[in-house]
Each structure stands twice: as structure tokens, then as C-alpha cells.
Design an enzyme around this catalytic site. Sequence first.
Site: not given
Length: 613
Positions: A476, A484, A493, A520
Site C-alpha cells: 500500500d 492526490n 496516477d 493505491e
Amino acid sequence: MAHGIVPLMVNQPNTTRIDLKQYTLHLHTGPDRTLSQVMAMPDSAWQPATQQRLLSLGSDGDWYHFQLLQETTEYRNWLVEFDNPDIDELTLYHFIDGRLQQTLVMGDTKPFHERPILQNNFVYPFTMGNNQRHDFWLKIETQGTSYLPIILWAPDQMLQHVSNDYMVRGMQLGILGAIGLFALFMATTTGSFSYGYYAGYVLTMTLLVASINGTAFSHLWPQYPQLQNHIIAPLIPLVMAFNVLFTEKALQLKYYSLKLLRLSRWLTLLALLLVPVALVIPYRIALYLDLTAIAVISVLLLLMSVIQAFTGNKLARLYALSSFAKAFGVLISTFMYIGWLSIPMNPLTPVMLGLTTEVVFMAAVLAIRYNDERKSKMRIQHEALRQAERIREAKEEALLLEAKSNERLERMVQERTLELEVAMRELNDANHKLMEQSQLDALTGARNRASFDKKLQAEGRISRRQQTPLAMLMLDIDKFKAINDTYGHLAGDQVLKAVADTLQTHLKRPGDSASRFGGEEFAVILPGTDEEGAKQLAERLRTAVAQLSIAWGNQVIDLTVSIGVSAEVINADSDTTLLLSHADEALYVAKHQGRNQVSVYSNQANTSIANSQ
């Protein structure tokens, strides 16, 4: 003292239901007034209960008085119903011909079994005889709404009324519960956050409705009145939190409007903060805060859906209708609570109707999204069929040419056959690429979740057959939401692509595979690998990611990952799910212990972490 009260004559044998409010006097005093002091108050201190302000939040000194007369020779049984199951304490003094016959204390601060009749509302039974005068004095103390309809019933008619009322409530709760459970199952099987938030919204609202109408108290926690007194205030903001989260997903704000996305995140945080606050502050203040918050959030959600509808978001148009119904019901209930509006109904009825309407429209929004996705898949299948049809037509054309001429067409047939073989190879290559693309995550190029599930099932069977260990890494990206929020989703991304490329680079064996598990999170399957080998690879992957420096504009994004490791020999098909669960639990431990580290699954360690929460 009569205090100018109009006594009600109940001599008619066909009397079945009477609203006693028009025969009742009301008096507001301080909390320390005794019955004798109230009975000694002058007539001018009392007013008809029908002129009382409909409701308010909190009451520590509201008194009611009504009088019943019967001149028939027979004894008749009666029931007095107080139609508000959320009253904290209702003290009833029953006089017959001026003599006190009974003092009874009811309310949701007492266990459910102490009520004289086990109903959601408070019901008092009594018998009237010839020429008897019955005086009733009521004292109300509550932190919630003081809304109190008083109804006189004949027993058989009330039984019919209660039966019908229970049927309606049961249907309402049953429909809401069924919708919520269906959405929960869909969320579990598909991994959809939209269904998950919708399930949370519907199920918490179902519990809220059951708590408000007394169903939860009578069936779920009848021995715990303190729970009944505290559960409604935190449930209201929890319902709104799930509502905002679902709105964010349903309107796809992540793709349409970052400003509205940030606003929805702040509204969610506001609603979640109100949950613990409502548990520690007085109930009346908590309800005022809840009402204010739900009014503000409902209006803002309506504006968000309207804005998105005007920008061309098809789903936002339908969602705007549901938001309007909810916002209208919320505002009506709020105005009733603060005394700006007086309507002869329970103040929670408008907001409950609005929320129920929204639930139905939300289900329609989800159905439309599901239908759009289904149509997209059908278009892809239709295109594949068209390609197959073109191949079939080409073969028929080749056979027709061959039938017309042996000598002249033999060379042409060979050329056509060659062309067809080339076309078939190209088509096979295209189909092969299409199959590969269907198994890859479009953003990162790693395997997608469906491919991961097939791979895990196949490797689990090999492990069971050969009795070799199978290892699982759950990875993770740490603080991905902050990336973000800080740099934008395009930067996020880019981070996902970089991590996926790093995983692919460091997996050397043909059987090892990395998949994007969701969001993620990445999952790595390592066939024939024991716990120590998996841990060493996980450390290499963690170090490799930590050494990445991703340039974004004039800034550099530093990355770290947390990795959970589990490994075991598979002995049954269900063990693959357990292996994945253990890796996920180990990942949770790595996160809990500070991130940027590898954690190997240990039952004792994971239990300790769970207990510390």
C-alpha cells in the site's frame, strides 16, 4: 380544581378513538413544581393544549390536565396513548372522584418491560364505572421533542390500530433493510465504494428510523434505556456522512469538479466530527447541532447536484431530484423544531419521507450506472461479433471464387488464402492483445483484480497439489490520499505507474506476478516461496520504491510503501482467501506501526494490534 377544563363525556357505547388534546389544558412551570403546587395554580395560568406551540426541544416542566366523565351503569375498559416514544420521563397522576388512585412513571429512561403495556408508545390502561369522574395530571421531562398527542382508545380498536401501524413500520424497515443488505452484498462482491457507501447510508438510516419510532428499543435493547437515550444524536450525523460519501461517488466529483470534491470531503469530516461530539454534550444541544448540520449539508448537496446537472452530468439530474426531496423534508422538520412552522404531525415525519424518497432515487442512480457499464460491455462484444462476421464473409467469398475456376482461380485462391492467413494472424494477434488488455490495469499496466483472482486460484491449486508454499505480498502506498490532495489526481496516477513499473522490474521469476488490487494497493503472488524469501523480496521492493523520486512540475514526490507478508502451504480452496486476509492484516500492522516497513503475518501480533484499537 377544574381550571376551566371541559370534561369529556364518554357515555356513547360506540366511542372508539378520541383525540384528547382539545379537552386538555397545558401549563409550563419550572422543574421543581410538585403536583399540589400545580393543582393550586390559578385558572389564568393554564391554556388549552391546542394553543400550545406545537413542539420544542427539551422540556423540564410541562404539565397537562384532562378530565373524563362516565354516567353509564356498566364498567368499561379504556386506554390512554401518549404518541411519542422518545419522551424521557412521563409522570401520570390518576384521580377518581378527587382521590389519587395511581402514580405511574413512564419513559425511555426506564427498561422497556416496566411499561404497563409493552408497546412502542406509552399506554396507560384504566376502567371507568358509573358516575365516575377521572382526572389525569401529566408531567413531562425530556431532552428531546415535547411533541405529545394524547389519544383515548377502546382496547379492541387500539389493538387494530397497533397491528396496522406495526405492519406499516415493518414494511418500511424491511424495505430499507433489504435495500441496504443488497447494496452491502454488492459492495462485498464487486469491491465498489459506491455500493459500500450506499449500504452504509441505508443501513444506518434504517437503524435511525427504528430508534426514533421505538422499534429498536422494544426489540434490540429493551434492557438498556441509556442506549436509547444516546443513540439517535450520533446516528443522524453518521447517516449524513455516508450520504455525502455516496454523493461524491455517484456524481463522480473526482473527475468532474475538484472544488466540489474538496467541499464534499469537508462536509464528510464535519458530519463525522459530530458523531463523538453528540455523545458527550447534552442531548438537546446535540439535536440542535444535528438539525443545523443536516439542513446545511442537505442544501449544499442539492446545490452540488444541480451544478453538476447543468454541466451535463446525466446522473446528477436524477440525483438532484432526490436531493430536493430530502432537503425539502429536512427544512420542514427543522422549521417545525425551531417553532417557525406548525403542522399537526410528528416533526420527524417530513425528514423521514425525504430520506426514504432519496434512498429510492439513489437506487435508481446505481441502477443506471450499472446499466451504462453493461451497455459498454455489450458494445465491445458486438464489435467482436462483427469482426467474426467479416471473417466468415471473407471465407465464403474465397469458396465462391474457387468454385468458378480450377486453373485460373487456383493461383488466386492461393493468394487469397495467403491474405486470409495474414488476416487471421493479425486478427489472432489483435484478439490476443485484447485478451491481454482485458487482464491488465489500464493505468499501471499491471494485472487487474480479475486477473489476480484467477492467478491466485490457479497457484493455490498448484500449492495444494505439490505441497509447496505460496507467498502473498500486500503493498500500500503510504499517504496516497495526501499526494492526490496536494498534487492532484494526475500526479497520483503517475505515482501508481512508477510503483507498478518498480514491482515489474524486481520480479525475476516467470511465475511471480504483480497486480493492482484496488486504489493505491498492489498484490504480489510468489509461487514456491516461503516466508523468509517473501520477506526478503518485500524489503527489496520497499527499498526500491523509497529510492524513487518522481518529478512533478517543479516539485519532487517522495514515496514510501507499507507491505504485509504471508506464506503457507495451501490445503483447501478457502486457504487462498485466508492467505490474502493474513497479508492484508500484516499490511494493517505495518501501517499501524508507522508505515514504510514490512510486516510478516503473525496471529499473536495482529491480535495485539486489534486489541489496542
